[in-house]
Motif scaffolding. Structure first.
Motif, mmCIF file in Angstrom:
data_model
loop_
_atom_site.group_PDB
_atom_site.id
_atom_site.type_symbol
_atom_site.label_atom_id
_atom_site.label_comp_id
_atom_site.label_asym_id
_atom_site.label_seq_id
_atom_site.Cartn_x
_atom_site.Cartn_y
_atom_site.Cartn_z
ATOM 1 N N TYR A 196 0.989 -1.339 0.596
ATOM 2 C CA TYR A 196 0.264 0.034 0.035
ATOM 3 C C TYR A 196 0.761 1.012 -0.052
ATOM 4 O O TYR A 196 0.753 1.977 -0.589
ATOM 5 N N GLN A 197 1.806 1.082 0.793
ATOM 6 C CA GLN A 197 2.681 2.654 1.316
ATOM 7 C C GLN A 197 3.816 2.562 -0.497
ATOM 8 O O GLN A 197 3.069 3.980 -0.765
ATOM 9 N N LEU A 225 1.702 3.886 -2.999
ATOM 10 C CA LEU A 225 0.749 5.096 -2.666
ATOM 11 C C LEU A 225 2.160 6.139 -2.983
ATOM 12 O O LEU A 225 1.528 7.457 -3.356
ATOM 13 N N TRP A 226 2.965 6.183 -2.178
ATOM 14 C CA TRP A 226 4.273 6.988 -2.025
ATOM 15 C C TRP A 226 5.419 6.367 -3.351
ATOM 16 O O TRP A 226 6.399 7.473 -3.838
ATOM 17 N N GLY A 280 -3.015 9.847 -4.326
ATOM 18 C CA GLY A 280 -3.536 10.015 -3.379
ATOM 19 C C GLY A 280 -4.098 10.669 -4.072
ATOM 20 O O GLY A 280 -5.455 10.588 -3.505
ATOM 21 N N TRP A 297 -5.502 1.377 5.251
ATOM 22 C CA TRP A 297 -5.439 1.709 3.642
ATOM 23 C C TRP A 297 -5.556 3.962 4.413
ATOM 24 O O TRP A 297 -5.734 4.431 3.836
ATOM 25 N N GLN A 298 -6.901 3.661 4.763
ATOM 26 C CA GLN A 298 -7.149 5.157 4.486
ATOM 27 C C GLN A 298 -6.197 5.805 5.794
ATOM 28 O O GLN A 298 -5.859 6.352 5.551
ATOM 29 N N LYS A 332 -3.043 6.345 4.058
ATOM 30 C CA LYS A 332 -3.656 8.247 3.593
ATOM 31 C C LYS A 332 -3.619 9.148 4.505
ATOM 32 O O LYS A 332 -3.713 10.267 3.952
#
Ligand SMILES: C[S@@+](CC[C@H](N)C(=O)[O-])C[C@H]1O[C@@H](n2cnc3c(N)ncnc32)[C@H](O)[C@@H]1O
Length: 394
Positions: A62-63, A66-67, A237, A254-255, A258
């Motif tokens: 997930y990280q 996202l990043w 994002g 996940w929330q 974020k």
């Protein structure tokens, strides 16, 4: 949906174990992507040709999604095994707890890549894997996946790779390519890909603390990626990811990730970010893109000709993706343009650092930079060089 005690299965198969992941990058960008991962604190980071391995719980993927500004997608390794005969593939595919990874009845694409593999027939590989997944789901009273329509970017992808005596099954965690950040408006011609723009900025060590200028901004990719970096905003994002559709998706985790990203973001870029172009149309598009990316207030757009406009307050970092090919008519004209760029840089920007996308590495000398770093990566059927250096004070 039948009661299969999904939560218990997810805990055991998806949430508790440490998984192996692979972030795919454009060849040449692996070391920069590995540095991004190390900065995120991901474990087991190991760059290899075409990407970077790492390890962790589901949240590590997930990280990464996202990043990571430079990766193309993130794969979860489900199985990695020695393969001598078809039964090896059948056994491995049958051992995967598909019910935690695949949404019953949802479109699934199986992509097969074989390189001198014992498995000689990609159609049969696909069949074996699909029927193993369908059989496992049917046993539990769940619907089989449906074939994904061509071009359906939202469909879940499963990748089977066979190389000599080894094979692997991997699940795509990302969905559409990660360079698709979710902010690009329609209508631009030949913009720089977002991962390459981020790579050029990171190669130049950009962290938002010094002024940045893109004097040939086109649709604004470099300035927008710079603003996202400067404000510590995650590139992913504003978009969705394949993992959000998995039965084992940890929505609360996940929330939380974020929300943490939101809390860590700066309210505005710490130093000026300027985007200039001599044409009105690309500038309007760049402004629209910046608004969609949520960084309109961080970038100042001006209609200016690079060869006559005065430099902004500096020194800082000047980044550019000069026009090439059809835009300029001929190779000769492109070379002359680079020569003029070099003259202008030396005359008006001494003491600045400069990052440039070069379509011909042999033209680096025309710019007169004191070179600090370079790498080559594929882009639009060409191999481009990302070059970073400083402009000498004469
Ligand atoms: C290859 S495009 C840049 C693409 C951009 N990096 C993006 O991602 O969309 C080059 C841009 O340089 C601009 N340009 C060409 N000559 C210029 C000049 N003398 N002054 C300012 N802009 C110029 C063109 O209008 C064009 O938008």
């Amino acid at each position: 949906m039948p009661d299969i005690n999904l939560e218990r299965r997810c805990k055991r198969q998806a949430w508790a174990p440490t998984h192996r992941f692979f972030a795919v990058t454009a060849p040449g960008l692996e070391p920069l992507c590995a540095a991004e991962m190390a900065a995120l604190g991901l474990a087991g980071v190991e760059p290899v040709s075409g990407g970077v391995h790492f390890a962790g719980r589901l949240e590590a993927a997930y990280q990464a999604n996202l990043w990571l500004r430079i990766a193309g997608r993130v794969l979860l390794r489900l199985r990695d095994f020695r393969v001598r005969r078809w039964e090896d593939l059948e056994r491995q595919a049958a051992s995967v707890p598909w019910e935690v990874w695949l949404t019953p009845g949802a479109p699934l694409r199986v992509q097969v890549a074989l390189h001198q593999s014992n498995l000689k027939h990609s159609g049969r590989v696909e069949e074996v894997v699909l029927s193993a997944a369908a059989a496992r789901l049917a046993e539990l009273g769940l619907d089989a996946p449906t074939p994904a329509a061509a071009g359906d970017e939202q469909a879940q992808s499963l990748l089977v790779r066979g190389q000599e005596r080894r094979a692997s099954l991997s699940l795509d965690t990302s969905g559409p390519h990660l360079h698709k950040r979710g902010w690009r408006a329609q209508g631009g011609t030949a913009p720089l890909r977002e991962d390459l723009a981020a790579a050029l900025l990171l190669l130049c060590g950009y962290d938002g603390s010094l002024p940045l200028l893109d004097p040939l901004c086109g649709a604004g990719t470099l300035a927008i990626e710079a603003a996202l970096l400067a404000r510590r905003l995650p590139p992913g994002g504003q978009r969705g990811f394949a993992f959000e559709n998995w039965p084992c998706h940890r929505a609360a985790a996940w929330q939380h990730l974020k929300a943490q990203a939101g809390q860590g973001a700066l309210a505005s870029a710490p130093a000026a970010i300027l985007a200039r172009d001599h044409q009105a149309r690309p500038l309007a598009l760049a402004q629209e893109n910046a608004a969609l990316a949520g960084v309109a207030a961080d970038v100042t757009f001006n209609r200016d000709d690079f060869f006559t406009a005065p430099p902004p307050a500096g020194p800082g970092l000047l980044v550019m993706n000069p026009p090439y090919g059809k835009r300029l008519g001929s190779v000769r004209q492109a070379r002359d343009f680079m020569d003029r760029l070099g003259q202008r840089l030396r005359a008006a920007y001494p003491g600045w650092r400069c990052g440039v996308v070069l379509y011909r590495p042999e033209w680096a000398g025309l710019l007169g930079l004191k070179e600090e770093a370079r790498l080559a990566a594929p882009f639009g059927g060409l191999k481009v060089t990302l070059l970073c250096g400083s402009i000498p004070r004469e």
